[in-house]
Write an enzyme that holds these catalytic residues in place. Structure first.
Site, PDB file in Angstrom:
ATOM      1  N   LYS A 135       7.926  11.580   0.387  1.00 31.21           N
ATOM      2  CA  LYS A 135       7.055  11.236   1.517  1.00 31.21           C
ATOM      3  C   LYS A 135       7.809  10.715   2.734  1.00 31.21           C
ATOM      4  O   LYS A 135       7.204  10.447   3.771  1.00 31.21           O
ATOM      5  CB  LYS A 135       6.020  10.217   1.067  1.00 31.21           C
ATOM      6  CG  LYS A 135       5.005  10.820   0.101  1.00 31.21           C
ATOM      7  CD  LYS A 135       4.125   9.764  -0.457  1.00 31.21           C
ATOM      8  CE  LYS A 135       2.969  10.338  -1.236  1.00 31.21           C
ATOM      9  NZ  LYS A 135       2.230   9.250  -1.903  1.00 31.21           N
ATOM     10  N   ASP A 149       0.836  -1.200   0.000  1.00 31.69           N
ATOM     11  CA  ASP A 149       0.000   0.000   0.000  1.00 31.69           C
ATOM     12  C   ASP A 149       0.871   1.251   0.000  1.00 31.69           C
ATOM     13  O   ASP A 149       2.039   1.198   0.394  1.00 31.69           O
ATOM     14  CB  ASP A 149      -0.925  -0.014   1.244  1.00 31.69           C
ATOM     15  CG  ASP A 149      -2.193   0.811   1.046  1.00 31.69           C
ATOM     16  OD1 ASP A 149      -2.258   1.598   0.076  1.00 31.69           O
ATOM     17  OD2 ASP A 149      -3.117   0.672   1.870  1.00 31.69           O
ATOM     18  N   GLY A 150       0.296   2.342  -0.411  1.00 33.49           N
ATOM     19  CA  GLY A 150       0.994   3.618  -0.402  1.00 33.49           C
ATOM     20  C   GLY A 150       0.834   4.298   0.948  1.00 33.49           C
ATOM     21  O   GLY A 150       0.303   3.723   1.902  1.00 33.49           O
ATOM     22  N   ALA A 151       1.308   5.532   1.046  1.00 34.62           N
ATOM     23  CA  ALA A 151       1.164   6.315   2.274  1.00 34.62           C
ATOM     24  C   ALA A 151       1.349   7.779   1.934  1.00 34.62           C
ATOM     25  O   ALA A 151       1.890   8.119   0.872  1.00 34.62           O
ATOM     26  CB  ALA A 151       2.187   5.887   3.318  1.00 34.62           C
ATOM     27  N   LYS A 164      -1.727   7.821   6.601  1.00 33.60           N
ATOM     28  CA  LYS A 164      -2.439   7.378   5.407  1.00 33.60           C
ATOM     29  C   LYS A 164      -3.832   7.982   5.367  1.00 33.60           C
ATOM     30  O   LYS A 164      -4.312   8.504   6.359  1.00 33.60           O
ATOM     31  CB  LYS A 164      -2.552   5.839   5.402  1.00 33.60           C
ATOM     32  CG  LYS A 164      -1.218   5.167   5.056  1.00 33.60           C
ATOM     33  CD  LYS A 164      -1.319   3.650   4.999  1.00 33.60           C
ATOM     34  CE  LYS A 164      -2.343   3.095   4.051  1.00 33.60           C
ATOM     35  NZ  LYS A 164      -2.251   3.562   2.672  1.00 33.60           N
ATOM     36  N   GLY A 165      -4.452   7.911   4.191  1.00 33.35           N
ATOM     37  CA  GLY A 165      -5.857   8.284   4.110  1.00 33.35           C
ATOM     38  C   GLY A 165      -6.195   9.498   3.274  1.00 33.35           C
ATOM     39  O   GLY A 165      -7.354   9.894   3.215  1.00 33.35           O
ATOM     40  N   GLU A 203      -8.030   0.163   4.742  1.00 36.68           N
ATOM     41  CA  GLU A 203      -6.578  -0.046   4.664  1.00 36.68           C
ATOM     42  C   GLU A 203      -6.017  -0.493   6.015  1.00 36.68           C
ATOM     43  O   GLU A 203      -5.145  -1.351   6.085  1.00 36.68           O
ATOM     44  CB  GLU A 203      -5.876   1.245   4.234  1.00 36.68           C
ATOM     45  CG  GLU A 203      -6.123   1.601   2.775  1.00 36.68           C
ATOM     46  CD  GLU A 203      -5.556   2.951   2.383  1.00 36.68           C
ATOM     47  OE1 GLU A 203      -5.306   3.149   1.184  1.00 36.68           O
ATOM     48  OE2 GLU A 203      -5.372   3.820   3.253  1.00 36.68           O
TER      49      GLU A 203
HETATM   50  C1  A5P Z   1      -5.609   6.108   0.445  1.00 36.59           C
HETATM   51  O1  A5P Z   1      -6.616   6.395   1.349  1.00 36.59           O
HETATM   52  C2  A5P Z   1      -4.305   6.478   1.036  1.00 36.59           C
HETATM   53  O2  A5P Z   1      -4.023   5.926   2.270  1.00 36.59           O
HETATM   54  C3  A5P Z   1      -3.169   6.255   0.074  1.00 36.59           C
HETATM   55  O3  A5P Z   1      -2.513   5.042   0.272  1.00 36.59           O
HETATM   56  C4  A5P Z   1      -2.241   7.391   0.282  1.00 36.59           C
HETATM   57  O4  A5P Z   1      -3.013   8.574   0.297  1.00 36.59           O
HETATM   58  C5  A5P Z   1      -1.188   7.467  -0.802  1.00 36.59           C
HETATM   59  O5  A5P Z   1      -1.791   7.729  -2.037  1.00 36.59           O
HETATM   60  P1  A5P Z   1      -0.943   8.096  -3.299  1.00 36.59           P
HETATM   61  O6  A5P Z   1      -0.103   6.889  -3.618  1.00 36.59           O
HETATM   62  O7  A5P Z   1      -1.957   8.375  -4.367  1.00 36.59           O
HETATM   63  O8  A5P Z   1      -0.116   9.294  -2.963  1.00 36.59           O
END
Ligand code: A5P
Length: 230
Positions: A126, A85-87, A99-100, A108
């Site tokens: 980040k 997952d991203g952050a 996150k979020g 998530e």
């Molecule tokens: C989604 O709700 C988020 O937690 C994403 O994982 C976080 O905002 C990172 O998103 P991007 O990869 O689009 O920057």
């Protein structure tokens, strides 16, 4: 046209997808970076990789279906082998996360909490020493009486602002609202998460403490990644 930041996200996403092994139950993250990992996993599935995914949002579920990635759920699998997952922010030393920003934080967090491993994929912008500061902390709140929850968060001192507008609030996949909160540099993310989660009306915060087991950070120059572990 791919910007250096897009390129950094892509290389981190592809590296993380390459760590997925045959037979795994995989948590599929949300957001622009995670969607690049889902794309890379889809390509591996086409070539014969056998996995089943648990998506963290409706958008990711739709993307996985389009790519032919088999999906499963917690009724079938209580544990996830690996989540990617991203952050919005990653703390360098601890791999604690904010996150979020995309609004998928509750699902998530449930998926990350059920995972043996979680690889967080980000571009290097980040990576921070401490969470907070310029990046808002999303907090998912129950719609009923949201005005009173906002008041409690205001009294707590995190200057919440309802995402969207009072007339048309942003609604999460879980059917909740989001309060974007201003937090100063956080010295104790676990304590802040506990305190905010205890506010009546709060469902979950975007602070992910002790959940990420590795971070793959895409560099903006050189098409390279840094891999950090806890
Ligand atoms: C989604 O709700 C988020 O937690 C994403 O994982 C976080 O905002 C990172 O998103 P991007 O990869 O689009 O920057």
């Amino acid at each position: 046209v791919m910007t250096p930041q897009d390129e950094a996200k892509r290389i981190a996403a592809e590296r993380a997808a390459s760590e997925v092994k045959d037979g795994m139950i995989v948590g599929l993250g949300s957001g622009t970076t995670a969607s690049l990992a889902v794309e890379a996993l889809g390509a591996r599935v086409t070539k014969g990789l056998r996995i089943a995914g648990i998506p963290t949002s409706e958008a990711t579920a739709a993307q996985a279906r389009r790519l032919g990635i088999p999906l499963t759920d917690f009724a079938q699998h209580r544990r996830i082998d690996l989540t990617i997952d991203g952050a919005d922010q990653v703390a360098r030393g601890t791999l604690d996360l904010v996150k979020g920003r995309g609004g998928a934080l509750l699902r998530e967090k449930i998926v990350a909490s059920a995972s043996r491993g979680m690889i967080v994929i980000v571009d290097e912008t980040k990576l921070v020493e401490r969470l907070g500061g310029a990046t808002a902390l999303p907090v998912e709140i129950v719609p009923f009486g949201w005005e009173t929850t906002i008041d409690r968060l205001t009294a707590f001192g995190v200057a919440p602002s309802l995402r969207g507008s009072a007339a048309k609030p942003f609604i999460s996949d879980g059917g909740n609202y989001i309060a974007d909160c201003a937090i100063a540099d956080v010295s104790d993310p676990a304590a802040l998460d506990r305190q905010l989660a205890a506010v009546l009306g709060v469902v979950a915060t975007g602070l992910f403490v002790g959940l990420a087991t590795a971070a793959i950070v895409g560099r903006m120059s050189g098409g390279d990644v840094i891999r950090l572990t806890r």
